[in-house]
Design a protein around this motif. Sequence first.
Motif, PDB file in Angstrom:
ATOM      1  N   GLU A   6       0.834  -1.200   0.000  1.00 13.14           N
ATOM      2  CA  GLU A   6       0.000   0.000   0.000  1.00 13.14           C
ATOM      3  C   GLU A   6       0.870   1.251   0.000  1.00 13.14           C
ATOM      4  OE1 GLU A   6      -3.345  -1.799   3.066  1.00 13.14           O
ATOM      5  OE2 GLU A   6      -1.248  -1.521   3.629  1.00 13.14           O
ATOM      6  N   SER A   7       0.337   2.313  -0.584  1.00 13.11           N
ATOM      7  CA  SER A   7       1.037   3.594  -0.559  1.00 13.11           C
ATOM      8  C   SER A   7       0.033   4.718  -0.754  1.00 13.11           C
ATOM      9  CB  SER A   7       2.106   3.652  -1.651  1.00 13.11           C
ATOM     10  OG  SER A   7       1.517   3.528  -2.926  1.00 13.11           O
ATOM     11  N   THR A 108      -2.488   2.057   5.647  1.00 13.95           N
ATOM     12  CA  THR A 108      -1.787   3.328   5.500  1.00 13.95           C
ATOM     13  C   THR A 108      -2.618   4.412   6.175  1.00 13.95           C
ATOM     14  OG1 THR A 108      -0.781   4.855   3.895  1.00 13.95           O
ATOM     15  CG2 THR A 108      -2.813   3.766   3.211  1.00 13.95           C
TER      16      THR A 108
END
Length: 114
Positions: A6-7, A108
């Motif tokens: 994830e980002s 995140t």
Amino acid sequence: QVQLVESGGGLVQPGGSLRLSCAASGSIFSVMGWYRRAPGKQRELVAVISRDGHTDYADSVKGRFTVSRDNAKQTVYLQMNSLKPEDTAVYECYVGTNFGTAYWGRGTQVTVSS
């Protein structure tokens, strides 16, 4: 072995935008999407999308968030616009396989604050 990367989280002012990405590997995923967990609350669905593009959204984000996916890259995106303080949460990538197995990413952090 299923892996989710994830980002895109961060700090944004109310009314701002963020885009989350989640790259998945290790299987073929029939459903991809996002859940979130706010402090003191249970995990809740934000948005999901099937391989053929059918989408489902939480009522609280309809009209503000857009989920999309790139099947070739096995990547799911969440475009978040008009963010509100109540959107503050840890956003977790979700994938589901044709065998009915579900996986969640580590998450995140998204913080909406002035």
